[in-house]
Scaffold this motif. Structure first.
Motif, mmCIF file in Angstrom:
data_model
loop_
_atom_site.group_PDB
_atom_site.id
_atom_site.type_symbol
_atom_site.label_atom_id
_atom_site.label_comp_id
_atom_site.label_asym_id
_atom_site.label_seq_id
_atom_site.Cartn_x
_atom_site.Cartn_y
_atom_site.Cartn_z
ATOM 1 N N PHE A 63 -10.149 3.123 -14.481
ATOM 2 C CA PHE A 63 -9.469 3.828 -13.445
ATOM 3 C C PHE A 63 -10.447 4.437 -12.431
ATOM 4 C CE2 PHE A 63 -4.925 4.423 -15.545
ATOM 5 C CZ PHE A 63 -4.737 2.947 -15.264
ATOM 6 N N ARG A 64 -11.573 5.111 -12.982
ATOM 7 C CA ARG A 64 -12.535 5.802 -12.142
ATOM 8 C C ARG A 64 -13.270 4.619 -11.251
ATOM 9 N NH1 ARG A 64 -15.230 7.892 -15.835
ATOM 10 N NH2 ARG A 64 -13.782 9.619 -16.393
ATOM 11 N N GLU A 65 -13.660 3.807 -11.834
ATOM 12 C CA GLU A 65 -14.456 2.556 -11.062
ATOM 13 C C GLU A 65 -13.413 1.910 -9.876
ATOM 14 O OE1 GLU A 65 -16.520 -1.522 -12.061
ATOM 15 O OE2 GLU A 65 -15.737 -0.421 -13.591
ATOM 16 N N LEU A 66 -12.148 1.755 -10.107
ATOM 17 C CA LEU A 66 -11.282 1.244 -9.139
ATOM 18 C C LEU A 66 -11.334 2.235 -8.119
ATOM 19 C CD1 LEU A 66 -8.882 -0.517 -11.548
ATOM 20 C CD2 LEU A 66 -10.178 -1.556 -9.659
ATOM 21 N N ALA A 67 -10.778 3.655 -8.519
ATOM 22 C CA ALA A 67 -10.573 4.814 -7.559
ATOM 23 C C ALA A 67 -12.121 4.880 -6.628
ATOM 24 C CB ALA A 67 -10.499 6.111 -8.109
ATOM 25 N N ASP A 68 -13.131 4.750 -7.270
ATOM 26 C CA ASP A 68 -14.423 4.922 -6.368
ATOM 27 C C ASP A 68 -14.440 3.753 -5.325
ATOM 28 O OD1 ASP A 68 -15.326 7.087 -7.582
ATOM 29 O OD2 ASP A 68 -16.725 5.959 -8.975
ATOM 30 N N LEU A 69 -13.733 2.370 -5.815
ATOM 31 C CA LEU A 69 -14.002 1.336 -4.721
ATOM 32 C C LEU A 69 -12.747 1.646 -3.713
ATOM 33 C CD1 LEU A 69 -14.612 -2.077 -5.745
ATOM 34 C CD2 LEU A 69 -12.536 -1.737 -4.392
ATOM 35 N N ILE A 70 -11.685 2.265 -3.974
ATOM 36 C CA ILE A 70 -10.539 2.375 -3.069
ATOM 37 C C ILE A 70 -10.995 3.248 -1.911
ATOM 38 C CG2 ILE A 70 -8.362 3.502 -2.791
ATOM 39 C CD1 ILE A 70 -7.538 1.870 -5.708
ATOM 40 N N ARG A 71 -11.887 4.163 -2.208
ATOM 41 C CA ARG A 71 -12.294 5.154 -1.327
ATOM 42 C C ARG A 71 -12.848 4.770 -0.201
ATOM 43 N NH1 ARG A 71 -15.145 9.137 -5.057
ATOM 44 N NH2 ARG A 71 -17.099 8.256 -3.817
ATOM 45 N N LYS A 72 -13.446 3.238 -0.170
ATOM 46 C CA LYS A 72 -14.085 2.560 0.878
ATOM 47 C C LYS A 72 -13.048 1.911 1.729
ATOM 48 C CE LYS A 72 -17.633 1.780 -2.274
ATOM 49 N NZ LYS A 72 -18.452 0.686 -3.156
ATOM 50 N N TYR A 73 -11.839 2.058 1.543
ATOM 51 C CA TYR A 73 -10.633 1.408 2.446
ATOM 52 C C TYR A 73 -9.796 2.270 3.061
ATOM 53 C CZ TYR A 73 -12.431 -2.876 0.204
ATOM 54 O OH TYR A 73 -13.140 -4.053 -0.346
ATOM 55 N N ASP A 74 -9.128 1.822 4.034
ATOM 56 C CA ASP A 74 -8.294 2.343 4.963
ATOM 57 C C ASP A 74 -6.598 2.314 4.201
ATOM 58 O OD1 ASP A 74 -10.243 3.526 6.908
ATOM 59 O OD2 ASP A 74 -10.047 1.478 7.432
ATOM 60 N N GLU A 75 -6.610 0.830 4.010
ATOM 61 C CA GLU A 75 -5.208 0.528 3.478
ATOM 62 C C GLU A 75 -5.398 -0.276 1.854
ATOM 63 O OE1 GLU A 75 -2.531 -1.330 6.172
ATOM 64 O OE2 GLU A 75 -3.220 -0.137 7.713
ATOM 65 N N VAL A 76 -4.634 0.266 1.099
ATOM 66 C CA VAL A 76 -4.456 -0.435 -0.412
ATOM 67 C C VAL A 76 -3.189 -0.911 -0.714
ATOM 68 C CG1 VAL A 76 -5.284 -0.013 -2.615
ATOM 69 C CG2 VAL A 76 -6.806 1.216 -0.736
ATOM 70 N N LEU A 77 -3.176 -2.086 -1.197
ATOM 71 C CA LEU A 77 -1.999 -2.322 -1.719
ATOM 72 C C LEU A 77 -2.114 -2.631 -3.293
ATOM 73 C CD1 LEU A 77 0.966 -3.738 -1.979
ATOM 74 C CD2 LEU A 77 -0.312 -5.823 -1.282
ATOM 75 N N LEU A 78 -1.420 -1.806 -4.328
ATOM 76 C CA LEU A 78 -1.610 -1.951 -5.709
ATOM 77 C C LEU A 78 -0.478 -2.742 -6.204
ATOM 78 C CD1 LEU A 78 -2.681 1.792 -6.493
ATOM 79 C CD2 LEU A 78 -4.240 -0.498 -6.303
ATOM 80 N N PHE A 79 -0.683 -3.871 -6.807
ATOM 81 C CA PHE A 79 0.447 -4.487 -7.483
ATOM 82 C C PHE A 79 0.351 -5.160 -8.739
ATOM 83 C CE2 PHE A 79 -2.047 -7.528 -4.994
ATOM 84 C CZ PHE A 79 -1.794 -8.852 -5.430
ATOM 85 N N GLY A 80 1.095 -5.559 -9.349
ATOM 86 C CA GLY A 80 1.015 -5.982 -10.809
ATOM 87 C C GLY A 80 2.279 -5.696 -11.777
ATOM 88 N N PRO A 81 2.346 -6.124 -12.848
ATOM 89 C CA PRO A 81 3.397 -6.362 -13.730
ATOM 90 C C PRO A 81 3.726 -5.068 -14.659
ATOM 91 C CG PRO A 81 1.492 -7.600 -14.875
ATOM 92 C CD PRO A 81 1.251 -7.181 -13.442
ATOM 93 N N THR A 82 2.429 -4.295 -14.621
ATOM 94 C CA THR A 82 2.471 -2.982 -15.465
ATOM 95 C C THR A 82 2.830 -1.884 -14.963
ATOM 96 O OG1 THR A 82 0.441 -2.823 -15.882
ATOM 97 C CG2 THR A 82 1.043 -4.254 -17.529
ATOM 98 N N GLU A 83 2.802 -0.767 -15.424
ATOM 99 C CA GLU A 83 2.670 0.686 -14.779
ATOM 100 C C GLU A 83 1.141 1.091 -14.475
ATOM 101 O OE1 GLU A 83 5.006 2.372 -13.680
ATOM 102 O OE2 GLU A 83 6.227 0.551 -14.037
ATOM 103 N N ALA A 84 0.043 0.264 -14.734
ATOM 104 C CA ALA A 84 -1.120 0.783 -14.789
ATOM 105 C C ALA A 84 -1.246 1.154 -13.124
ATOM 106 C CB ALA A 84 -2.047 -0.606 -14.938
ATOM 107 N N LYS A 85 -0.607 0.356 -12.223
ATOM 108 C CA LYS A 85 -0.974 0.587 -10.905
ATOM 109 C C LYS A 85 -0.519 1.954 -10.323
ATOM 110 C CE LYS A 85 3.175 -1.972 -9.937
ATOM 111 N NZ LYS A 85 3.449 -2.317 -11.240
#
Length: 129
Positions: A63-85
């Motif tokens: 999650f930390r790795e993904l969050a670090d990557l997300i910080r570089k964007y203005d708009e983020v769509l998280l989608f998927g089959p589990t509650e991980a998003k």
């Protein structure tokens, strides 16, 4: 007009497929959680408590790795089959560094890469955001 950086992330607890938008063709980068079934079996031989501790640590790193990557964007769509998003979102939603990032969470089934690309394109094209 400044072009907003947008990304769609299809994810579950073990893998995240990241797709920048717009891109033609959309390319997928993958980030995997290090808590594999092999790591689970290994940790389980030392006890269930050890296995859960290792799983939580690996999930936090993922999650930390993904969050670090997300910080570089203005708009983020998280989608998927589990509650991980939602779990990922909850790890950073109160952090002021993410306050200017528009994050949308959508349920989605397991999908092929082409279906994921279509989902991201459709979401950002339609202007739902």
């Amino acid at each position: 007009m400044i072009k907003k950086k947008k990304i769609g992330i299809w994810m579950d607890h073990s893998v995240a497929n990241l797709m920048d938008y717009p891109a033609s063709p959309i390319l997928t980068r993958t980030i995997e959680c290090n808590f594999t079934s092999k790591a689970k079996e290994e940790a389980l031989t030392r006890g269930e408590s050890t296995m859960h501790t290792k799983e939580k640590g690996e999930q936090a790193d993922y999650f930390r790795e993904l969050a670090d990557l997300i910080r570089k964007y203005d708009e983020v769509l998280l989608f998927g089959p589990t509650e991980a998003k939602t779990e990922l979102y909850n790890t950073f939603k109160d952090n002021h560094q993410f306050s200017k990032i528009k994050v949308e969470i959508r349920p989605a089934d397991k999908m092929t890469k082409n279906q994921q690309h279509a989902f991201v394109s459709s979401y950002f094209k339609v202007g739902v955001n």
